[in-house]
Every structure is written in structure tokens, then in C-alpha cells.
Design an enzyme around this catalytic site. Structure first.
Site, short mmCIF file in Angstrom:
data_model
loop_
_atom_site.label_atom_id
_atom_site.label_comp_id
_atom_site.label_asym_id
_atom_site.label_seq_id
_atom_site.Cartn_x
_atom_site.Cartn_y
_atom_site.Cartn_z
N THR A 1 10.04 10.69 3.99
CA THR A 1 8.62 11.50 4.54
C THR A 1 7.87 10.93 5.72
OG1 THR A 1 7.35 9.79 3.67
CG2 THR A 1 7.49 11.64 2.51
N ASP B 1 -0.94 -2.63 -2.25
CA ASP B 1 -0.41 -2.03 -2.31
C ASP B 1 -0.54 -2.27 -0.05
OD1 ASP B 1 0.91 0.30 -1.26
OD2 ASP B 1 -0.37 1.39 -2.49
N GLY C 1 9.41 4.82 -1.11
CA GLY C 1 10.08 4.95 -2.48
C GLY C 1 9.33 3.51 -3.18
N CYS D 1 0.93 13.68 -9.14
CA CYS D 1 0.62 14.93 -8.53
C CYS D 1 -0.67 15.76 -9.75
CB CYS D 1 1.15 15.90 -9.52
SG CYS D 1 2.97 15.37 -8.22
N HIS D 2 -0.75 15.61 -10.86
CA HIS D 2 -1.60 16.52 -11.45
C HIS D 2 -2.92 15.77 -11.41
CE1 HIS D 2 0.62 20.07 -12.32
NE2 HIS D 2 1.69 19.00 -13.04
N CYS E 1 2.48 11.82 -14.93
CA CYS E 1 1.93 13.18 -14.61
C CYS E 1 0.89 12.78 -13.35
CB CYS E 1 0.63 14.36 -15.80
SG CYS E 1 1.75 14.02 -17.25
N THR F 1 9.36 -0.32 1.65
CA THR F 1 10.12 0.30 2.19
C THR F 1 9.03 0.63 3.73
OG1 THR F 1 8.64 1.69 1.52
CG2 THR F 1 10.64 1.64 0.35
N ARG G 1 6.12 14.67 8.00
CA ARG G 1 5.37 13.85 8.72
C ARG G 1 6.48 14.32 10.16
NH1 ARG G 1 4.07 10.73 5.02
NH2 ARG G 1 5.59 9.34 5.71
CA CA Z 1 2.46 2.73 -1.04
#
Ligand code: CA
Length: 670
Positions: free
Chosen positions: A156, A293, A172, A599-600, A596, A228, A111
Site C-alpha cells: 500500500t 501494534d 501484512g 472491513c464491515h 468480516c 513490515t 499511498r
Molecule cells: Ca500493525
């Protein structure tokens, strides 16, 4: 705070949020309502790809200093350009190994950089803080910010400057790490480190004793506990305080993380930390015992204004949990909190206790529960802005719910370790479309929020799922990109959409504005990636190639060239296999979800990553070296030999081929 950091007519965009207060409001006025029709492309930069890697998401806020632009692209690569011509001055590639993507929840994004004096600072995906010479881009020093390199830590976020300190956190949480924020001196020496949750050993600093009382005696140490500080910080030089937003718990369900209950400090909190000493002045937890989350890593804006007949120093935040918080930033006292979007997990926030009154139904177990907002939040990392002229905060709001249930699993290194299974409305919607059903699709809105009255002043029409960060200007304009490929320009007072500039590229990052030789520019990074894996079906980005681009606009500029069109899916030569093992495919599906799917994208949805259901036929028989040994790790597809074996690859292959055979070529492109 310097004049430049405050704005005040200065031509630069010197810090991540423009100033330390992170208002993201430009004082420039040359571009305004009267001439916005004349805005066009001044130049574009699109030469992002390093070492042959595939295209990835762009999330950075560029900095503009002394006629130059400094920004990051994917893989933490830093670019310096002439801010008028777009000529490249230098590139810095920190050499992040492709294998490190195993440790990233959400793509190889970054970022942005921080600038202090003659140095540019960048946090790399593999956990280093690098100091670069601003003239040459050469690395002067590198600090390893990770306490455990074996854990799935990433960076990031953009570093922040507080006095002569450089601050950096890390990501993470979904993969099982312990959160902290580190402050470095300009020579690369660690000045202090503040852990956001307790650890299994002795407390590293006194605040952890206070935090420990809000956890079970034996919490899920294996999972790191989370918290985090992966994105936002702001800084008040007069108070000497840096404000740090912390993330969700690890694993997600509070009952797995801390079986005896408790608030689990300092998860999902705003921390006010003394910049000099690293000691905590106050904290405010937005979501005690978080299980959804609901990070509080979203941007925190510092605002000085009169509320309730008193001049107050405020900090405001619209975290994922859907409430807009107004706090006194000297003391941490809650002034008000009201929902800025539809919220089901809590009825309201009690102004006396400062605590949310949680809806008991929002807790979930093995049975699915529907909760709003979704894990993506009512607002994610996409920055909001505050205009001192209108007194409004412009929030990129996401409208979505999720179906969530517990799914406990032993800790697995470098894997998603959340202890829950989620169907967000976006993927449900894709599934519904396949089945011919219709439910309320997820959407996004730009909301102009009055923080004093705690109510919406205006809102844009609902747009496609995922919108971009926001810039407001003293020209009375609000700029926001969207995943549909448009750069939207709104009247800051009325919310009237004045203009939509088609770029053909999904925009998630926030625009900035700067001035060189009396000419005002608007710059924004385009390119899709990060957490949202799929484009809105039918949108422009699904029709054009996903390319990283820096787009810079000025008065009397040109049309934006559209990227090359994506052709119809390549017809795949039929794989000779005809009879499928249903049980094996089901096991492959489960493995795909765990390893997977981060990402996919699901079958049939447009996506920036390779479509695994449309590979050349011979590749299905050559998956082992790719999936296990990392044959394509240079391109950013890491190897999984530590957690998967040949039998697992066979199961994933069976799943991909059987799925394709069952559903044929049905696609959701249009
Ligand atoms: Ca999160």
C-alpha cells in the site's frame, strides 16, 4: 540532491515527501495569509472507479511534475492528469484481483507513485512493482516483490527513489508475514533485499545473526514475526543512507511471539541502510518487545539544524507509540525523546540507554488492560510536515486508548492473526452511545511541535476521530484535511484557524502544492477508507456519499460541490425468520469478528462499505455464494471457502438477523 528535490522555489512536487528529506514543505508563496480567503476549487477529478468496483479509501500523495499530476486511487490504479485543466492523460490499472483483498488488513488503498526520469513506479496491492512509461502509462516491466505469494503480503506504500534505485516494502503484519524491504535497479533487477526479522532458515544477510539473538530460540515462525516496512522511507544522498521504518510484531503479544522474551529486532525500528549495498549502518528500536501494534513506520523527516550548540544532521519521527524522537541520522544516537501525546505504556525514554522505561502494567494477559495510545497510534500513516521557516513539525495527532487482552489462536492463512483482542475507544464509544453512557470520546488534534525544545508550540482544537496528512508552505500556512469533510488552513506561526473549506468528503491523505505558469495550486485526495471503518457520527461524510475525489484549489476558485446526500436507511422488508438460535448467533458473532470486521463496521455505524444489517431481505438467504465462492469478488468482496463452510455462513447470518431484530432500527447517524 536536485534543486527540485530540495525545494528552493521549484514549482513541482516531484517526490512523495516533496524532497528526499520528506519535509512536505512547499517553497511556494503566492497563496498566503493575506489571500487565503480567495482560495477555491480550480477543478476536481472523480472518475476513479475501475471494473465496477465499490468506493474505497484514498490515501495517496499526488506528484506534480512538468504541469502534470500523477497519483493512485484504490486498487493501485494510477492516474495522470493535466495539472491545470484536470484533463485525464492516461490511466493504468494493474488488474489487482478482488480476491487479493483477503490479504489486506485495511482496504484496497495505495499511498502513491514514485517518478524517476521518464518512468512512473507503483507498488500494487498484490505485491508487484510496476514501471510505467510517463507519457503513455504503458507498463515497461513488472517485478514480483513477494518472497511467498501464498502469504498475506500487500503493498500500500509509495515506492521511494534513492539514487538510481527504487525501494519498496510491504504490508501484512496483522495477517502474519515476515517483513523486508527490496531495492530494484531501473531495469527491474533486484539489487538487494533486507529482511527486518529472522526467518526459520539460514540467515539471508549478516545483520540477521544480530537480530536472532534478541528472539527466543523458537519464536512463532508460523506468524512470520512481522516488522513490515509498509510505509515510510527517507533518503540522504550525501550520506548514501536510506531510512526505513519497520512495523509491529506478529503476533502482537511478545509472550506469544517470542516466549523467552527479548527486544525482537528489528521490529518497531528505524533502520539506516546503505543505499548502494543494502548493509545496515545503524538501527534504533522505538518499542523493544512491542506488544501494542506500535509500528515505527510513521514518516521520518530529515532536518539539519543547530541543537545544543552543535550543527546536527537529524532524523525525527513521531511513531505510533506516542514519543517524538530526535536522532543523529549519521550515527543513530538518540538526542531526545518526549511524549507528543498522552502515553501510558512507558514513563519516559532514558537518554543514557536510549530505551523506554516501560510501565510493567502496560503488559497484558487474558484480563483486559487499558493502554494509551491505542493500536491506531498517537500518529498513524497520515504524513506530518516540517517548516524550515518556523522550525516546527506539524503532526496529525490521534487521541485514544484501547482495551486489550491476549486471545491466542492457531495461525490461519489470509486472516487477522494478532493473538489479541482489542476494543479501541472508537468502537467502545459507539457502544456506549447505544447504551446511553458517556465516556471520553477519541479525538484528533493538529500539534505544532518544536523538535529542538521537545514541546508543543500550539495545537488545534480537538477534532473528530481521524484527521488527514499535513502540508506546510512558505506562504506561512498549514493545510490539513479531516474526516469531518473540512480542508482546514492554519497560520503556521500562531495556529489560528484561518479557514475551513467544506468538501463533504472525508479527507485522510496529505495535500501538496505546485505551480504552473505562475499560478499556485493546492491538491488533495478525498475519500474515506483504510483502517478506520466508520465515519464520525453526525459528520458531513456520514451525510454524503463516500466518493473518491481529487480536489485542486487555486486563488479565485469556486465553491466545492458536495457529493449527493445519503438518504435515510432503506426500510428492509422483514425477514420471515422470527425465532433465533442464540448460541448459533454467538458463534456467528465470533466469526464476524475474525473474518468480516476488518472491513464491515459494527451495526449502526456509518461506513463506506455495505451495511450488512440493512441488506435487501433476499440477500440474507443468498449469502453462501458471496461469502464462500466469491460471487462478488469482482467488486472487491473476496470468497472465504478455504476457511469457512456453509454452517459458518448460517451462523453469521443468524448473528446479523438476530442482532437487527434485537436492536431494531436504532442508528447512530445523528
Ligand atoms: Ca500493525
Amino acid at each position: 540532491m536536485s534543486a527540485a528535490a530540495h525545494g528552493g522555489g521549484a514549482p513541482d512536487w516531484p517526490l512523495h515527501g516533496h524532497g528526499h528529506a520528506e519535509q512536505r514543505h512547499s517553497p511556494l508563496t503566492s497563496i498566503d495569509r493575506s489571500n487565503v480567503d480567495r482560495l477555491g476549487l480550480a477543478f476536481e477529478f472523480s472518475d476513479f472507479v475501475v471494473r465496477g468496483r465499490t468506493h474505497r479509501g484514498n490515501e495517496a500523495t499526488p506528484l506534480a511534475v512538468d504541469g502534470r499530476l500523477y497519483f493512485t486511487g484504490p486498487w493501485s490504479v494510477v492516474y495522470a492528469l493535466d495539472a491545470v485543466t484536470g484533463e485525464r492523460l492516461w490511466t493504468y490499472d494493474p488488474g489487482v484481483p478482488g480476491q487479493w483483498l483477503r490479504k489486506a488488513c485495511c482496504d484496497a488503498v495505495n499511498r502513491g507513485v514514485a517518478i524517476l526520469g521518464a518512468r512512473v513506479y507503483v507498488g500494487t496491492l498484490d505485491g508487484y512493482l510496476d514501471a510505467l512509461d510517463i507519457e503513455s502509462g504503458e507498463r515497461l516491466w513488472r517485478a514480483d516483490t513477494l518472497t511467498q505469494r501464498s502469504r498475506a503480503y500487500t503493498i500500500t506504500g509509495a515506492p521511494r527513489i534513492a539514487g538510481d534505485r527504487i525501494l519498496i516494502g510491504n504490508g501484512g503484519g496483522e495477517l502474519g508475514v515476515r517483513g523486508y524491504v527490496s531495492a530494484y535497479d531501473t531495469d527491474g533487477r533486484l539489487a538487494w533485499r533486507f529482511f527486518t526479522v529472522p526467518g526459520p532458515g539460514d540467515d539471508e544477510h549478516p545483520e540477521l545473526a544480530q537480530a536472532r539473538k534478541t528472539w527466543s530460540e523458537n519464536p512463532a515462525w508460523d506468524f512470520g514475526l512481522g516488522g513490515t516496512a509498509w510505509d515510510s522511507m527517507s533518503y540522504d544522498p550525501a550520506l548514501g543512507l536510506v531510512y526505513v521504518g519497520t512495523g509491529n510484531g506478529s503476533p502482537w503479544p511478545a509472550g506469544q511471539r517470542s516466549p523467552g522474551g527479548g527486544d525482537n529486532l528489528f521490529l518497531s525500528s528505524i533502520l539506516a541502510i546503505e543505499a548502494n549495498t543494502g548493509r545496515l549502518r545503524w538501527h534504533y528500536q522505538t518499542t523493544p518487545g512491542d506488544s501494542w501494534d506500535y509500528t515505527a513506520t510513521q514518516q521520518m523527516i530529515l532536518v539539519d539544524r543547530r541543537i545544543g550548540g552543535r550543527d546536527r544532521k537529524l532524523i525525527v519521527q513521531a511513531p505510533k507509540n506516542g514519543f517524538f524522537y530526535v536522532l543523529d541520522r549519521v550515527t543513530g544516537e538518540l538526542i531526545s525523546a518526549e511524549p507528543y501525546t498522552e502515553v501510558s505504556w512507558a514513563g519516559h525514554v532514558d537518554p543514557k540507554t536510549g530505551r523506554p522505561v516501560q510501565n510493567p502494567d502496560a503488559r497484558y494477559g487474558a484480563a483486559r488492560n487499558i493502554v494509551r495510545p491505542s493500536l491506531f497510534g498517537g500518529h498513524n500513516w497520515q504524513p506530518m510536515s516540517y517548516s524550515p521557516a518556523t522550525g516546527l513539525v506539524y503532526i496529525p495527532v490521534l487521541e485514544s486508548d484501547m482495551e486489550i487482552r491476549t486471545e491466542p489462536r492457531p495461525f490461519m492463512p489470509d486472516s487477522i492473526n494478532v493473538g489479541a483482542a482489542v476494543d479501541d475507544a472508537r468502537s467502545r464509544h459507539a457502544a456506549d452511545a447505544l447504551l446511553g453512557e458517556r465516556r471520553r470520546p477519541p479525538s484528533s488534534r493538529l500539534v505544532a511541535w518544536d523538535p529542538a525544545r521537545q514541546r508543543e508550540a500550539w495545537s488545534s482544537l480537538p477534532g473528530t476521530w481521524w484527521n488527514g496528512g499535513v502540508l506546510s508552505t512558505a506562504g506561512g500556512l498549514v493545510f490539513q484535511g479531516a474526516a469531518d469533510g473540512g480542508l482546514w488552513i492554519y497560520d503556521a506561526d500562531s495556529g489560528d484557524a484561518l479557514r475551513r473549506i467544506e468538501t463533504g468528503s472525508a479527507i485522510l491523505a496529505a495535500p501538496i502544492s505546485y505551480e504552473v505558469d505562475g499560478a499556485q495550486y493546492i491538491a488533495v485526495l478525498a475519500g474515506f477508507g483504510g483502517a478506520p471503518k466508520t465515519y464520525p457520527p453526525g459528520s458531513a461524510p456520514a451525510k454524503y456519499r463516500n466518493l473518491e475525489r481529487l480536489l485542486v484549489f487555486g486563488l479565485d476558485g469556486d465553491d466545492v460541490p458536495l457529493p449527493p446526500r445519503v438518504g435515510p436507511p432503506e426500510p428492509r422488508a422483514a425477514h420471515p425468520q422470527r425465532v433465533f438460535d442464540k448460541a448459533l448467533a454467538a458463534r456467528g458473532s465470533a466469526l464476524f469478528t475474525v473474518h468480516c470486521a476488518r472491513c464491515h463496521a459494527p451495526r449502526g455505524t456509518p461506513n463506506g462499505y455495505p451495511n450488512l444489517w440493512n441488506l435487501p431481505a433476499p440477500l440474507y438467504d443468498a449469502l453462501e455464494p458471496i461469502v464462500l465462492d466469491g460471487a462478488l469478488s469482482g467488486a472487491g468482496m473476496p470468497g472465504y471457502a478455504d476457511v469457512l463452510g456453509p454452517a459458518d455462513v448460517a451462523a453469521i447470518r443468524e448473528y446479523l438477523l438476530r442482532d437487527e431484530a434485537l436492536y431494531g432500527r436504532a442508528r447512530l447517524l445523528e
